[in-house]
Design an enzyme around this catalytic site. Structure first.
Site, PDB file in Angstrom:
ATOM      1  N   LYS A   1      44.159  38.671  45.944  1.00 39.19           N
ATOM      2  CA  LYS A   1      42.939  38.584  46.778  1.00 39.19           C
ATOM      3  C   LYS A   1      42.995  39.649  47.895  1.00 39.19           C
ATOM      4  O   LYS A   1      43.659  40.668  47.732  1.00 39.19           O
ATOM      5  CB  LYS A   1      42.770  37.180  47.364  1.00 39.19           C
ATOM      6  CG  LYS A   1      42.885  36.082  46.315  1.00 39.19           C
ATOM      7  CD  LYS A   1      42.312  34.792  46.814  1.00 39.19           C
ATOM      8  CE  LYS A   1      42.706  33.663  45.884  1.00 39.19           C
ATOM      9  NZ  LYS A   1      41.847  32.511  46.033  1.00 39.19           N
TER      10      LYS A   1
ATOM     11  N   GLU B   1      35.016  33.267  43.949  1.00 40.48           N
ATOM     12  CA  GLU B   1      34.720  33.817  45.281  1.00 40.48           C
ATOM     13  C   GLU B   1      33.663  34.918  45.187  1.00 40.48           C
ATOM     14  O   GLU B   1      32.848  35.087  46.095  1.00 40.48           O
ATOM     15  CB  GLU B   1      36.019  34.311  45.944  1.00 40.48           C
ATOM     16  CG  GLU B   1      36.879  33.125  46.371  1.00 40.48           C
ATOM     17  CD  GLU B   1      38.374  33.365  46.333  1.00 40.48           C
ATOM     18  OE1 GLU B   1      38.823  34.521  46.304  1.00 40.48           O
ATOM     19  OE2 GLU B   1      39.120  32.352  46.320  1.00 40.48           O
TER      20      GLU B   1
ATOM     21  N   ASN C   1      46.676  36.967  41.441  1.00 41.19           N
ATOM     22  CA  ASN C   1      45.497  37.466  42.141  1.00 41.19           C
ATOM     23  C   ASN C   1      45.825  37.492  43.628  1.00 41.19           C
ATOM     24  O   ASN C   1      45.829  36.461  44.288  1.00 41.19           O
ATOM     25  CB  ASN C   1      44.301  36.531  41.867  1.00 41.19           C
ATOM     26  CG  ASN C   1      43.077  36.923  42.674  1.00 41.19           C
ATOM     27  OD1 ASN C   1      43.021  38.003  43.248  1.00 41.19           O
ATOM     28  ND2 ASN C   1      42.083  36.035  42.721  1.00 41.19           N
TER      29      ASN C   1
ATOM     30  N   HIS D   1      35.164  35.980  39.427  1.00 41.00           N
ATOM     31  CA  HIS D   1      35.952  34.995  40.188  1.00 41.00           C
ATOM     32  C   HIS D   1      34.990  34.141  41.015  1.00 41.00           C
ATOM     33  O   HIS D   1      33.946  34.634  41.477  1.00 41.00           O
ATOM     34  CB  HIS D   1      36.940  35.727  41.099  1.00 41.00           C
ATOM     35  CG  HIS D   1      37.944  34.805  41.719  1.00 41.00           C
ATOM     36  ND1 HIS D   1      37.644  34.051  42.825  1.00 41.00           N
ATOM     37  CD2 HIS D   1      39.210  34.496  41.377  1.00 41.00           C
ATOM     38  CE1 HIS D   1      38.709  33.313  43.146  1.00 41.00           C
ATOM     39  NE2 HIS D   1      39.671  33.568  42.281  1.00 41.00           N
TER      40      HIS D   1
ATOM     41  N   GLY E   1      42.799  27.369  45.948  1.00 44.13           N
ATOM     42  CA  GLY E   1      43.242  27.514  47.336  1.00 44.13           C
ATOM     43  C   GLY E   1      43.190  26.223  48.133  1.00 44.13           C
ATOM     44  O   GLY E   1      43.303  26.240  49.353  1.00 44.13           O
TER      45      GLY E   1
ATOM     46  N   SER F   1      45.484  26.364  42.380  1.00 42.17           N
ATOM     47  CA  SER F   1      46.668  25.792  43.028  1.00 42.17           C
ATOM     48  C   SER F   1      47.850  25.593  42.081  1.00 42.17           C
ATOM     49  O   SER F   1      48.568  24.596  42.170  1.00 42.17           O
ATOM     50  CB  SER F   1      46.301  24.480  43.742  1.00 42.17           C
ATOM     51  OG  SER F   1      45.347  24.734  44.764  1.00 42.17           O
TER      52      SER F   1
ATOM     53  N   GLU G   1      38.918  28.021  36.033  1.00 43.16           N
ATOM     54  CA  GLU G   1      39.315  27.793  37.417  1.00 43.16           C
ATOM     55  C   GLU G   1      38.349  26.812  38.075  1.00 43.16           C
ATOM     56  O   GLU G   1      37.277  27.233  38.567  1.00 43.16           O
ATOM     57  CB  GLU G   1      39.305  29.114  38.201  1.00 43.16           C
ATOM     58  CG  GLU G   1      40.283  30.147  37.684  1.00 43.16           C
ATOM     59  CD  GLU G   1      40.759  31.068  38.800  1.00 43.16           C
ATOM     60  OE1 GLU G   1      41.966  31.140  39.000  1.00 43.16           O
ATOM     61  OE2 GLU G   1      39.919  31.661  39.484  1.00 43.16           O
TER      62      GLU G   1
HETATM   63  C1  PEP Z   1      42.635  32.251  42.370  1.00 42.45           C
HETATM   64  O1  PEP Z   1      42.467  32.927  43.370  1.00 42.45           O
HETATM   65  O2  PEP Z   1      42.166  32.630  41.295  1.00 42.45           O
HETATM   66  C2  PEP Z   1      43.412  31.017  42.479  1.00 42.45           C
HETATM   67  C3  PEP Z   1      43.581  30.287  41.416  1.00 42.45           C
HETATM   68  O3  PEP Z   1      43.917  30.727  43.729  1.00 42.45           O
HETATM   69  P1  PEP Z   1      45.005  29.585  44.065  1.00 42.45           P
HETATM   70  O4  PEP Z   1      46.121  29.714  43.060  1.00 42.45           O
HETATM   71  O5  PEP Z   1      45.444  29.921  45.450  1.00 42.45           O
HETATM   72  O6  PEP Z   1      44.317  28.271  43.969  1.00 42.45           O
END
Ligand code: PEP
Length: 258
Positions: free
Chosen positions: A11, A97, A9, A95, A173, A212, A167
């Site tokens: 983003k 976000e 992703n 997601h 992040g 992460s 998630e």
């Molecule tokens: C994500 O954006 O779905 C995500 C898991 O980000 P990160 O791997 O940076 O935590």
């Protein structure tokens, strides 16, 4: 043989040039993978170019969101039909976000899930709790509510045509990763809940972990029986990290689910 899925992703990051450079750096190292499927979810303006870039490779194109409505007077929105037209195979739906920054409620996420299926896209449905919810021990309840919204609108069989990504929001992040056991516990709960509706759908369901994931922790996470791959944010923008994560998926031993 269960094939793992690794979806990057990107983003709202990068440029046309950096997207192309990233593809150039990762594609040769992913060509031989046969136990891991890889997708990259690019920003809308770069979908066509990234689609061109992955053509002929084994990397699939994905988007990060779609509109809950069919084509029409929705200024600024992008429909499932448009994504399919650009060659997308996957689209991320719900997601955290989108849920937290853009206020997407469960019923909107469910409408988006339905739109993705309608246009032949595989939705990657994100579910997960915020830190306060984990601390209040309501993770299961939150994830169940998010899943149920989709099941209520689309039916349990529809989940089998998509992918679920667990998630935990506190891990996205932040550099804090759920432990493999924490991920496994929630993944097993998700599979169990889906299984109560349809056992076959649950057994075949691909459940990704996201939060992460890095080259250094991917193998331990992917070794868990109910972790079928990863949704990768930050690390998907770093060629060596992303390639190593994909190779960890390729090398993961298949462990029996309980
Ligand atoms: C994500 O954006 O779905 C995500 C898991 O980000 P990160 O791997 O940076 O935590």
């Amino acid at each position: 043989m269960r094939v793992k899925l690794v979806a990057g992703n990107w983003k709202m990051n990068g440029s046309l040039a950096s997207s192309q450079a990233l593809l150039k750096a990762i594609l040769p190292s992913l060509a031989a993978l046969d136990r891991a499927r890889v997708a990259v979810c690019a920003p809308y303006p770069y979908l066509a170019a990234v689609g061109q870039g992955v053509r002929g490779s084994n990397v699939l194109l994905g988007a990060q969101d779609l509109c809950q409505f069919d084509d029409g007077a929705y200024t600024g929105a992008v429909s499932g039909a448009m994504l399919a037209d650009c060659g997308c195979r996957y689209v991320i739906v719900g997601h955290s976000e989108r849920r937290t920054v853009f206020g997407e409620a469960d019923d909107v996420v469910a409408l988006k899930y339905a739109q993705a299926l309608k246009h032949g896209l595989t939705p990657i449905l994100c579910v997960g709790e915020v830190l306060a919810e984990r601390e209040a021990a309501v993770t299961e309840k939150v994830v169940a509510r998010q899943l149920d919204a989709v099941v209520t609108r689309c039916g349990v069989e529809a989940l089998g045509r998509g992918v679920v990504a667990y998630e935990p929001v506190w891990a996205i992040g932040t550099g804090k990763t759920a432990t493999p056991q924490q991920a496994q516990d929630v993944h097993a709960t998700i599979r169990g809940r889906v299984g109560a509706g349809d056992r076959k759908v649950a057994e075949a369901l691909t459940i990704l972990y996201g939060g992460s994931v890095k080259a250094s922790n991917a193998a331990q996470l992917f070794a868990m029986p109910d972790v079928d791959g990863g949704l990768i944010g930050g690390a998907s923008l770093v060629a060596e990290e992303f390639v190593a994560i994909c190779h960890a998926a390729q090398g993961a031993k298949e462990t029996a689910r309980t």
